[in-house]
Design a protein around this motif. Sequence first.
Motif, PDB file in Angstrom:
ATOM      1  N   VAL A 105       4.575  -6.077  22.111  1.00  0.00           N
ATOM      2  CA  VAL A 105       4.714  -7.455  21.626  1.00  0.00           C
ATOM      3  C   VAL A 105       4.037  -7.605  20.268  1.00  0.00           C
ATOM      4  CG1 VAL A 105       4.080  -9.863  22.025  1.00  0.00           C
ATOM      5  CG2 VAL A 105       4.931  -8.470  23.922  1.00  0.00           C
ATOM      6  N   ASP A 111       7.801 -17.417  24.716  1.00  0.00           N
ATOM      7  CA  ASP A 111       7.398 -16.665  25.902  1.00  0.00           C
ATOM      8  C   ASP A 111       8.101 -17.282  27.101  1.00  0.00           C
ATOM      9  OD1 ASP A 111       6.141 -15.025  27.717  1.00  0.00           O
ATOM     10  OD2 ASP A 111       4.282 -16.168  27.749  1.00  0.00           O
ATOM     11  N   THR A 118       6.213 -18.274  31.227  1.00  0.00           N
ATOM     12  CA  THR A 118       4.827 -18.005  30.808  1.00  0.00           C
ATOM     13  C   THR A 118       3.813 -18.101  31.931  1.00  0.00           C
ATOM     14  OG1 THR A 118       3.269 -18.486  29.016  1.00  0.00           O
ATOM     15  CG2 THR A 118       4.224 -20.375  30.170  1.00  0.00           C
ATOM     16  N   LEU A 160       0.104 -15.111  27.231  1.00  0.00           N
ATOM     17  CA  LEU A 160       0.427 -15.679  25.917  1.00  0.00           C
ATOM     18  C   LEU A 160      -0.825 -15.949  25.092  1.00  0.00           C
ATOM     19  CD1 LEU A 160       2.609 -17.054  24.021  1.00  0.00           C
ATOM     20  CD2 LEU A 160       1.826 -19.181  25.090  1.00  0.00           C
ATOM     21  N   THR A 175       4.463 -21.274  18.364  1.00  0.00           N
ATOM     22  CA  THR A 175       4.589 -20.729  19.715  1.00  0.00           C
ATOM     23  C   THR A 175       5.222 -21.744  20.657  1.00  0.00           C
ATOM     24  OG1 THR A 175       2.619 -19.360  19.382  1.00  0.00           O
ATOM     25  CG2 THR A 175       3.319 -19.734  21.639  1.00  0.00           C
ATOM     26  N   VAL A 230       6.890 -22.012  24.881  1.00  0.00           N
ATOM     27  CA  VAL A 230       6.973 -21.363  26.187  1.00  0.00           C
ATOM     28  C   VAL A 230       8.024 -22.077  27.023  1.00  0.00           C
ATOM     29  CG1 VAL A 230       4.534 -20.689  26.135  1.00  0.00           C
ATOM     30  CG2 VAL A 230       5.198 -22.805  27.304  1.00  0.00           C
ATOM     31  N   ILE A 246       9.963 -13.076  24.167  1.00  0.00           N
ATOM     32  CA  ILE A 246       9.366 -12.135  25.108  1.00  0.00           C
ATOM     33  C   ILE A 246       9.517 -12.673  26.522  1.00  0.00           C
ATOM     34  CG2 ILE A 246       7.768 -11.202  23.400  1.00  0.00           C
ATOM     35  CD1 ILE A 246       5.522 -12.829  24.732  1.00  0.00           C
ATOM     36  N   ASN A 247       9.564 -11.758  27.458  1.00  0.00           N
ATOM     37  CA  ASN A 247       9.855 -12.133  28.835  1.00  0.00           C
ATOM     38  C   ASN A 247       9.229 -11.087  29.735  1.00  0.00           C
ATOM     39  OD1 ASN A 247      11.333 -11.841  31.375  1.00  0.00           O
ATOM     40  ND2 ASN A 247      12.759 -13.353  30.592  1.00  0.00           N
ATOM     41  N   ARG A 248       8.228 -11.483  30.464  1.00  0.00           N
ATOM     42  CA  ARG A 248       7.542 -10.566  31.378  1.00  0.00           C
ATOM     43  C   ARG A 248       7.733 -11.060  32.801  1.00  0.00           C
ATOM     44  NH1 ARG A 248       2.065  -9.990  33.234  1.00  0.00           N
ATOM     45  NH2 ARG A 248       1.504  -7.804  33.557  1.00  0.00           N
TER      46      ARG A 248
END
Length: 251
Positions: free
Chosen positions: A43, A55, A58, A64, A74, A76, A118-120
Amino acid sequence: MNKKTYKALWKAEESHAFQGWDFSYLDGRWELSDPPWDYRALVLSLLGPHERLLDMGTGGGEFLLSLHHPYALTSVSEGYPPNVALCRRVLEPLGITVGEVSGDDCLPFAGDSFDLVINRHEAFSPAEVCRVLRRGGYFLTQQVGGQNNRDLSERLIEHFQPAFPHHTLQNNVHALEGQGFEILRAQEAFLPERFYDVGALAFYCRIIKWEFPGFSVDGCYERLLALQQQLEAGRPIEGTAHRFLILAHKK
């Protein structure tokens, strides 16, 4: 310790409060090997100081906030109501934009809004990610694969069937390529996982409901007792985590 005492302890664990997506309550009681990539480092390697970041999923913003990206740049997304409330309480006062979602295919942001998404461990729609990402931007996701914890689930849940058997690296790569993404990295790992007490497992199963459908201490009590006997014989409770990572570029 007698059976009644075990049951009371495990039921207390089953009902223990859970907030955000923070499993630190299990520190020292649960061990999961790291995947052969460093998600956070990836990242940061993609995130310039002036880029707009989203994100997805999140949680409570724990990961984050560790990035220390400018809050005004930013955003989310989050769909779990308790976590949405937590984000509004913790992240919004910092200047981070919080978007509540009710499904993967409708992100509450304008098209071409972000340089990096981003993606977790959050579900996503390739078409919707493509829509909100600017041309030349990147999508980085680490996913929990459809075979995650299958061995443990089969030990606890009678006639268990995975909820997402088609959630594989290959299928997700194909879906992103279908939206015109260029795949820069695609990697998969099956990782050893260990629980060192049954209460930790009961807490975990209650949170990850889709992997342990219908789980309860009452309903799975005899199977939990068998795992307790295994622990007392000196053998930890072992499972297998399934992870995959994709880095995609919007051309």
